[in-house]
Scaffold this motif. Sequence first.
Motif, PDB file in Angstrom:
ATOM      1  N   MET A 104      40.209 -12.547 -22.498  1.00  0.00           N
ATOM      2  CA  MET A 104      41.428 -11.879 -22.032  1.00  0.00           C
ATOM      3  C   MET A 104      41.279 -10.359 -22.092  1.00  0.00           C
ATOM      4  SD  MET A 104      44.316 -14.402 -23.721  1.00  0.00           S
ATOM      5  CE  MET A 104      45.465 -13.074 -23.838  1.00  0.00           C
ATOM      6  N   LEU A 105      40.655  -9.855 -23.145  1.00  0.00           N
ATOM      7  CA  LEU A 105      40.449  -8.414 -23.251  1.00  0.00           C
ATOM      8  C   LEU A 105      39.554  -7.899 -22.127  1.00  0.00           C
ATOM      9  CD1 LEU A 105      39.979  -8.018 -27.103  1.00  0.00           C
ATOM     10  CD2 LEU A 105      41.794  -7.010 -25.730  1.00  0.00           C
ATOM     11  N   ARG A 106      38.475  -8.611 -21.877  1.00  0.00           N
ATOM     12  CA  ARG A 106      37.546  -8.188 -20.831  1.00  0.00           C
ATOM     13  C   ARG A 106      38.220  -8.234 -19.463  1.00  0.00           C
ATOM     14  NH1 ARG A 106      33.382 -11.501 -21.564  1.00  0.00           N
ATOM     15  NH2 ARG A 106      32.443 -10.144 -23.092  1.00  0.00           N
ATOM     16  N   ALA A 107      39.002  -9.259 -19.205  1.00  0.00           N
ATOM     17  CA  ALA A 107      39.666  -9.387 -17.904  1.00  0.00           C
ATOM     18  C   ALA A 107      40.680  -8.271 -17.678  1.00  0.00           C
ATOM     19  CB  ALA A 107      40.360 -10.750 -17.804  1.00  0.00           C
ATOM     20  N   SER A 108      41.204  -7.687 -18.758  1.00  0.00           N
ATOM     21  CA  SER A 108      42.222  -6.653 -18.600  1.00  0.00           C
ATOM     22  C   SER A 108      41.670  -5.350 -18.035  1.00  0.00           C
ATOM     23  CB  SER A 108      42.913  -6.383 -19.943  1.00  0.00           C
ATOM     24  OG  SER A 108      42.055  -5.693 -20.827  1.00  0.00           O
ATOM     25  N   THR A 114      37.323  -3.690  -8.567  1.00  0.00           N
ATOM     26  CA  THR A 114      38.372  -2.684  -8.725  1.00  0.00           C
ATOM     27  C   THR A 114      37.974  -1.728  -9.840  1.00  0.00           C
ATOM     28  OG1 THR A 114      39.626  -3.963 -10.329  1.00  0.00           O
ATOM     29  CG2 THR A 114      40.184  -4.281  -8.008  1.00  0.00           C
ATOM     30  N   GLU A 115      38.443  -0.538  -9.742  1.00  0.00           N
ATOM     31  CA  GLU A 115      38.180   0.479 -10.763  1.00  0.00           C
ATOM     32  C   GLU A 115      39.404   0.549 -11.673  1.00  0.00           C
ATOM     33  OE1 GLU A 115      35.932   3.129 -12.789  1.00  0.00           O
ATOM     34  OE2 GLU A 115      35.304   1.981 -11.050  1.00  0.00           O
ATOM     35  N   ALA A 116      39.194   0.352 -12.962  1.00  0.00           N
ATOM     36  CA  ALA A 116      40.304   0.388 -13.913  1.00  0.00           C
ATOM     37  C   ALA A 116      40.835   1.815 -14.035  1.00  0.00           C
ATOM     38  CB  ALA A 116      39.849  -0.117 -15.271  1.00  0.00           C
ATOM     39  N   GLU A 117      42.138   1.917 -14.082  1.00  0.00           N
ATOM     40  CA  GLU A 117      42.790   3.213 -14.268  1.00  0.00           C
ATOM     41  C   GLU A 117      42.676   3.632 -15.732  1.00  0.00           C
ATOM     42  OE1 GLU A 117      44.252   5.056 -11.838  1.00  0.00           O
ATOM     43  OE2 GLU A 117      43.565   3.557 -10.400  1.00  0.00           O
ATOM     44  N   THR A 118      42.854   4.911 -15.983  1.00  0.00           N
ATOM     45  CA  THR A 118      42.751   5.441 -17.335  1.00  0.00           C
ATOM     46  C   THR A 118      43.718   4.744 -18.281  1.00  0.00           C
ATOM     47  OG1 THR A 118      42.070   7.574 -16.445  1.00  0.00           O
ATOM     48  CG2 THR A 118      42.844   7.543 -18.714  1.00  0.00           C
ATOM     49  N   LEU A 121      42.394   1.401 -19.265  1.00  0.00           N
ATOM     50  CA  LEU A 121      41.289   1.563 -20.199  1.00  0.00           C
ATOM     51  C   LEU A 121      41.795   1.950 -21.592  1.00  0.00           C
ATOM     52  CD1 LEU A 121      38.763   3.387 -17.865  1.00  0.00           C
ATOM     53  CD2 LEU A 121      38.679   1.000 -18.633  1.00  0.00           C
ATOM     54  N   ARG A 122      42.827   2.790 -21.640  1.00  0.00           N
ATOM     55  CA  ARG A 122      43.407   3.172 -22.934  1.00  0.00           C
ATOM     56  C   ARG A 122      43.975   1.947 -23.637  1.00  0.00           C
ATOM     57  NH1 ARG A 122      47.860   4.078 -25.602  1.00  0.00           N
ATOM     58  NH2 ARG A 122      49.247   3.470 -23.929  1.00  0.00           N
TER      59      ARG A 122
END
Length: 138
Positions: A104-108, A114-118, A121-122
């Motif tokens: 679940m953490l990795r999928a978030s 897609t590029e994860a937004e800041t 990532l925070r």
Amino acid sequence: MLYDQARAQQPPDKNRPPAEPRTPHTPPPVPTRAPLEPVMGADEPGRAPAPLFPQDARDELATRLQRAVSTFVDSPRRAVEEAEGVFRETVTHLTDTLAERERMLRASWKDPGTEAETEELRLALRRYRESAERLLRM
């Protein structure tokens, strides 16, 4: 240390002050490291994290373990085998729970394409830190 009989026979030295009573050495308390932020639930601020074991499973395993301990005198081998089974089930459940949490953490944040937004990532970093700190407190 050797016992010096000649010195033991001598009167105490009048010029030397009496020895102060010894106090046992107490090491200073070890400070505990507080987490940077309170440990919260995955997405809801203020919510406690989900338990690693549901209460009913925890109660059942604890009962079985207590039964094993209390039957040791009558049947030591069976008691140890039962305790081993409880331990094995506990480890399996914990491993499965942690593997699901990791997925679940990795999928978030690691969604392919897609590029994860800041902010995502925070939050992911915060969740990883909370989970790791929780494991380190065990």
